[in-house]
Scaffold this active site. Structure first.
Site, mmCIF file in Angstrom:
data_model
loop_
_atom_site.group_PDB
_atom_site.id
_atom_site.type_symbol
_atom_site.label_atom_id
_atom_site.label_comp_id
_atom_site.label_asym_id
_atom_site.label_seq_id
_atom_site.Cartn_x
_atom_site.Cartn_y
_atom_site.Cartn_z
ATOM 1 N N ASP A 1 4.942 -0.617 -0.377
ATOM 2 C CA ASP A 1 5.129 -1.435 1.655
ATOM 3 C C ASP A 1 6.965 -0.494 1.548
ATOM 4 O O ASP A 1 6.895 -0.124 1.052
ATOM 5 C CB ASP A 1 5.502 -2.377 1.060
ATOM 6 C CG ASP A 1 5.500 -3.662 2.073
ATOM 7 O OD1 ASP A 1 5.387 -3.483 3.156
ATOM 8 O OD2 ASP A 1 5.832 -4.752 1.445
ATOM 9 N N ASN B 1 6.043 1.479 5.030
ATOM 10 C CA ASN B 1 5.763 2.404 5.514
ATOM 11 C C ASN B 1 6.407 2.687 6.927
ATOM 12 O O ASN B 1 6.827 3.161 7.426
ATOM 13 C CB ASN B 1 4.801 2.791 5.891
ATOM 14 C CG ASN B 1 3.577 3.345 3.763
ATOM 15 O OD1 ASN B 1 4.301 3.170 3.241
ATOM 16 N ND2 ASN B 1 1.986 2.867 4.177
ATOM 17 N N GLY B 2 6.296 1.272 7.390
ATOM 18 C CA GLY B 2 6.181 0.697 9.417
ATOM 19 C C GLY B 2 7.834 1.210 8.808
ATOM 20 O O GLY B 2 8.796 1.925 9.801
ATOM 21 N N TRP C 1 10.610 2.801 7.107
ATOM 22 C CA TRP C 1 10.963 3.962 6.817
ATOM 23 C C TRP C 1 10.879 4.733 8.134
ATOM 24 O O TRP C 1 11.982 5.440 8.692
ATOM 25 C CB TRP C 1 9.633 4.427 5.142
ATOM 26 C CG TRP C 1 9.956 5.695 5.132
ATOM 27 C CD1 TRP C 1 11.109 6.567 4.264
ATOM 28 C CD2 TRP C 1 9.792 6.472 5.991
ATOM 29 N NE1 TRP C 1 10.999 7.658 4.191
ATOM 30 C CE2 TRP C 1 10.210 8.181 5.215
ATOM 31 C CE3 TRP C 1 9.033 6.969 7.243
ATOM 32 C CZ2 TRP C 1 10.074 9.684 5.440
ATOM 33 C CZ3 TRP C 1 8.911 9.062 6.939
ATOM 34 C CH2 TRP C 1 9.435 9.876 6.983
ATOM 35 N N ASN D 1 -4.358 -6.908 7.463
ATOM 36 C CA ASN D 1 -4.552 -5.545 8.542
ATOM 37 C C ASN D 1 -5.114 -5.572 9.477
ATOM 38 O O ASN D 1 -4.260 -4.925 10.823
ATOM 39 C CB ASN D 1 -3.902 -4.675 6.965
ATOM 40 C CG ASN D 1 -2.675 -4.934 6.423
ATOM 41 O OD1 ASN D 1 -3.244 -4.087 5.314
ATOM 42 N ND2 ASN D 1 -2.098 -5.365 6.660
ATOM 43 N N TRP D 2 -6.210 -5.716 9.508
ATOM 44 C CA TRP D 2 -7.279 -5.776 10.872
ATOM 45 C C TRP D 2 -6.298 -6.150 12.085
ATOM 46 O O TRP D 2 -6.493 -6.157 13.215
ATOM 47 C CB TRP D 2 -7.783 -6.787 10.576
ATOM 48 C CG TRP D 2 -9.433 -5.543 9.693
ATOM 49 C CD1 TRP D 2 -9.526 -6.492 8.710
ATOM 50 C CD2 TRP D 2 -9.640 -4.943 9.430
ATOM 51 N NE1 TRP D 2 -10.120 -5.877 7.698
ATOM 52 C CE2 TRP D 2 -10.309 -4.449 8.383
ATOM 53 C CE3 TRP D 2 -9.880 -3.087 10.881
ATOM 54 C CZ2 TRP D 2 -11.155 -3.854 8.160
ATOM 55 C CZ3 TRP D 2 -10.890 -2.350 10.720
ATOM 56 C CH2 TRP D 2 -11.476 -1.935 9.356
ATOM 57 N N ARG E 1 5.739 -3.927 -6.372
ATOM 58 C CA ARG E 1 5.874 -3.884 -4.935
ATOM 59 C C ARG E 1 7.094 -2.971 -4.771
ATOM 60 O O ARG E 1 8.281 -2.840 -5.020
ATOM 61 C CB ARG E 1 5.731 -5.095 -4.850
ATOM 62 C CG ARG E 1 5.689 -5.543 -3.174
ATOM 63 C CD ARG E 1 5.642 -6.475 -2.624
ATOM 64 N NE ARG E 1 4.840 -6.622 -1.244
ATOM 65 C CZ ARG E 1 4.679 -6.887 -0.520
ATOM 66 N NH1 ARG E 1 3.714 -8.041 -1.278
ATOM 67 N NH2 ARG E 1 3.707 -7.172 0.433
ATOM 68 N N SER F 1 1.003 -11.265 -1.655
ATOM 69 C CA SER F 1 0.146 -10.920 -0.907
ATOM 70 C C SER F 1 -1.800 -11.217 -1.109
ATOM 71 O O SER F 1 -1.775 -10.036 -0.661
ATOM 72 C CB SER F 1 0.896 -9.346 -0.363
ATOM 73 O OG SER F 1 1.388 -9.563 0.229
ATOM 74 N N GLU G 1 3.300 -7.687 -15.675
ATOM 75 C CA GLU G 1 4.455 -8.166 -15.655
ATOM 76 C C GLU G 1 5.313 -6.960 -14.836
ATOM 77 O O GLU G 1 4.353 -6.484 -13.597
ATOM 78 C CB GLU G 1 5.404 -6.725 -16.848
ATOM 79 C CG GLU G 1 5.587 -7.256 -18.375
ATOM 80 C CD GLU G 1 6.503 -8.475 -18.160
ATOM 81 O OE1 GLU G 1 7.151 -8.978 -17.960
ATOM 82 O OE2 GLU G 1 6.014 -8.555 -19.560
HETATM 83 C C1 FPP Z 1 2.826 -1.195 4.134
HETATM 84 O O1 FPP Z 1 3.630 -0.657 4.681
HETATM 85 C C2 FPP Z 1 1.076 -0.152 3.682
HETATM 86 C C3 FPP Z 1 -0.064 -0.729 4.369
HETATM 87 C C4 FPP Z 1 -0.878 -1.661 4.871
HETATM 88 C C5 FPP Z 1 -1.198 0.770 4.468
HETATM 89 C C6 FPP Z 1 -0.509 1.434 2.980
HETATM 90 C C7 FPP Z 1 -1.198 2.855 3.098
HETATM 91 C C8 FPP Z 1 -0.703 3.966 3.062
HETATM 92 C C9 FPP Z 1 0.241 4.249 1.770
HETATM 93 C C10 FPP Z 1 -1.784 5.347 3.040
HETATM 94 C C11 FPP Z 1 -1.978 5.991 2.605
HETATM 95 C C12 FPP Z 1 -3.162 4.802 1.590
HETATM 96 C C13 FPP Z 1 -4.509 5.869 1.010
HETATM 97 C C14 FPP Z 1 -4.749 4.532 -0.202
HETATM 98 C C15 FPP Z 1 -4.720 7.415 1.237
HETATM 99 P P1 FPP Z 1 3.600 -1.600 5.914
HETATM 100 O O2 FPP Z 1 3.532 -1.201 6.929
HETATM 101 O O3 FPP Z 1 3.683 -2.782 6.105
HETATM 102 O O4 FPP Z 1 4.892 -1.155 6.392
HETATM 103 P P2 FPP Z 1 6.056 -2.062 6.839
HETATM 104 O O5 FPP Z 1 6.775 -3.219 6.028
HETATM 105 O O6 FPP Z 1 7.611 -1.751 7.166
HETATM 106 O O7 FPP Z 1 6.018 -2.390 8.010
#
Ligand code: FPP
Length: 237
Positions: free
Chosen positions: A15, A17-18, A20, A63-64, A182, A190, A201
């Site tokens: 969790d 990525n966005g 970051w 996520n869709w 996580r 989730s 654990e």
């Molecule tokens: C959650 O971060 C992440 C995801 C919904 C996607 C996970 C995907 C990857 C790590 C890309 C590569 C994966 C594979 C299997 C090739 P978020 O977008 O919810 O972040 P946020 O909570 O900060 O918005």
């Protein structure tokens, strides 16, 4: 020195990525791209350390609901990564499996999924379970439906259904999760791998997934080593 126990099965909710990306004034998709690099790095390191099964939450059934642009980006990223970036699974003799519902996933993505599954199906040194269009409750519901069908066909007797037989009807029959990680400071499961997490654990860290590195994985494993796992019993000293 007490020797470190490496968890057999680690599951990760990747969790942050966005956030970051947003922190750096970048588009959210840049965070996913960096997240994919992190995933490769952590897998290679983890399997080298002796982890046998790694499960990751790549895309949930919820996520869709994200913007079309982000969903499309993620789907293209999956294709690219499965085709080009996961060469380590072949080198390290790791078998790739997917958990989740096929419906809604485009043919193009399904072809990339099938290819990596097929290319690695005879590998025996570890399992990489990628949860894509996955929800834990829906996994249990679909397993229940399959069991009912088998009962109707007299393939199985109600008396023979127990935790072990039930596991065989899930998307994949995996060993229990020892450690769930996580990232990004969220303290939720989730709807991830509910059945397999019965005795795991939990390790939560504020680090955002793209910043998670080998040292962070070591910290999680160290924390796991300091837990006393009792499985509902009492550990006599
Ligand atoms: C959650 O971060 C992440 C995801 C919904 C996607 C996970 C995907 C990857 C790590 C890309 C590569 C994966 C594979 C299997 C090739 P978020 O977008 O919810 O972040 P946020 O909570 O900060 O918005």
């Amino acid at each position: 020195m007490i020797e470190e126990k490496v968890p057999n099965h680690i599951a990760i909710i990747m969790d942050g990525n966005g956030r970051w990306a947003q922190k750096r004034g970048l588009k959210r998709t840049k965070g996913h791209k960096k997240g994919a690099d992190t995933l490769k790095k952590i897998c290679e390191y983890g399997y080298d350390k002796g982890i046998k099964v790694l499960s990751v939450f790549a895309f949930s059934t919820e996520n869709w609901k994200r913007d079309e642009e982000e969903v499309n980006y993620l789907m293209e990223l999956f294709i690219k990564v499965f085709n080009d970036n996961f060469d380590f699974v072949k080198k390290k003799n790791i078998k790739v499996v997917f958990s989740g519902l096929r419906e809604k996933i485009s043919d193009k993505v399904q072809r990339a999924m099938d290819k990596i599954v097929n290319d690695t199906k005879d590998n025996t040194d570890g399992i990489f379970n990628i949860c894509l269009n996955y929800g834990g409750q829906s996994e249990i519901v679909q397993a229940t439906k399959k069991i009912i069908l088998d009962i109707k066909k007299n393939n199985i007797d109600i008396e023979d259904i127990n935790e072990n037989t039930f596991s065989k009807y899930l998307f994949n029959d995996l060993p229990p999760i020892d450690l769930l990680i996580r990232t990004s400071g969220e303290y939720r499961i989730s709807n991830f791998m509910l059945w397999q997490m019965a005795y795991s654990e939990f390790y939560f860290t504020d680090v955002l997934w793209p910043d998670f590195d080998e040292k962070e994985l070591d910290k999680a494993i160290e924390s796991y080593n300091n837990r006393e796992r009792r499985y509902g019993g009492i550990n006599k000293k």
